[in-house]
Design a protein around this motif. Structure first.
Motif, short mmCIF file in Angstrom:
data_model
loop_
_atom_site.label_atom_id
_atom_site.label_comp_id
_atom_site.label_asym_id
_atom_site.label_seq_id
_atom_site.Cartn_x
_atom_site.Cartn_y
_atom_site.Cartn_z
N LYS A 76 44.86 7.70 14.74
CA LYS A 76 46.18 7.02 15.01
C LYS A 76 46.49 6.37 13.57
CE LYS A 76 48.25 3.06 17.31
NZ LYS A 76 47.77 1.82 18.59
N TYR A 78 49.45 4.17 11.70
CA TYR A 78 50.49 3.23 12.28
C TYR A 78 50.34 2.14 11.57
CZ TYR A 78 46.74 0.43 14.38
OH TYR A 78 45.30 -0.38 14.59
N PRO A 84 55.17 5.99 12.94
CA PRO A 84 53.76 6.12 13.56
C PRO A 84 53.36 7.27 14.27
CG PRO A 84 54.88 4.30 14.71
CD PRO A 84 55.65 4.73 13.48
N ARG A 199 45.49 2.44 9.10
CA ARG A 199 46.52 1.29 9.64
C ARG A 199 47.10 0.78 8.27
NH1 ARG A 199 45.60 -4.33 10.99
NH2 ARG A 199 43.36 -3.87 11.17
#
Length: 227
Positions: A76, A78, A84, A199
């Motif tokens: 992921k 984001y 994202p 992130r």
């Protein structure tokens, strides 16, 4: 007695040494170590940071392992980004693949020169995600809640990889299979294994080791080992 002196007293240079816990690793020769200390990087710093000794291959350094299956893996990307996204292992392999030779340095004082990694530049993933101007740091997220923090300028350096191979072979589970971060210019705890997320954040967020007494930045040439 120093670690290198102790090990050399046990066995000759360049031979396999059994470490605590039964792990086996191989010391480089004293000649290789002297040569590394005398060789300068393009930035003018010695290739071997202060108080490091050389190994032939990287050592497994423990940690809470994640699922090693490529089929189950998801990443992921984001946070403070415009776009994202989440990718799987097949999608990672479809991106531009980079083979990189680099040195890695562990806070426990070993260094491995000329290690070969295969993966995707973090900068390419970031280009797809489009970090906002407010993004100042990158947080690597991994299995069992492990995190490590890197300033965005250093995280997006050309030599920072999201890697799935070491020395031409898929990552071993102990080295973070199926995918890990590789941030060569910082101590290796920053290169999170069993990677699950990248992130982007506005404010720094010290990670697992940083909140347990390790240095927040981790520059090997400044010996930023502990806070």
């Amino acid at each position: 007695m120093g670690r290198r002196r102790f090990l050399r007293g046990a066995l000759a240079a360049g031979t396999a040494v059994v470490a605590l816990g039964g792990a086996t690793y191989v010391l480089a020769s004293e000649e290789d170590e002297k040569r590394a200390r005398a060789t300068l990087r393009p930035d003018g710093r010695p290739r071997l940071p202060p108080n490091q000794y050389l190994l032939k291959r990287i050592r497994p350094m423990g940690g809470s392992e994640g699922d090693p299956s490529p089929g189950a893996w998801r990443l992921k990307v984001y946070g403070e980004v415009e776009a994202p996204f989440t990718i799987d292992f097949k999608e990672l392999l479809a991106m531009t693949q980079v083979e990189q030779i680099c040195d890695v340095h562990c806070v426990t004082k070993w260094t491995c020169l000329d290690s070969k990694w295969t993966g995707v530049k973090l900068a390419e993933l970031a280009a797809r995600a489009k970090p906002k101007p407010s993004a100042r740091h990158v947080i690597f997220e991994a299995a069992e809640g492990y995190t490590s923090n890197v300033p965005i300028r250093e995280a997006l350096a050309p030599n920072v990889l999201i890697a799935h191979k070491y020395e031409g072979q898929p990552l071993a589970r102990a080295h973070g299979a199926p995918v890990r971060a590789v941030v060569p210019d910082l101590y290796f705890w920053k290169s999170a294994k069993w990677l699950t997320g990248i992130r982007f954040v506005t404010a720094d967020k010290p990670g697992y080791w940083e909140t347990r007494g390790y240095h927040n930045h981790a520059d090997p040439w400044k010996e930023e080992r502990y806070g």
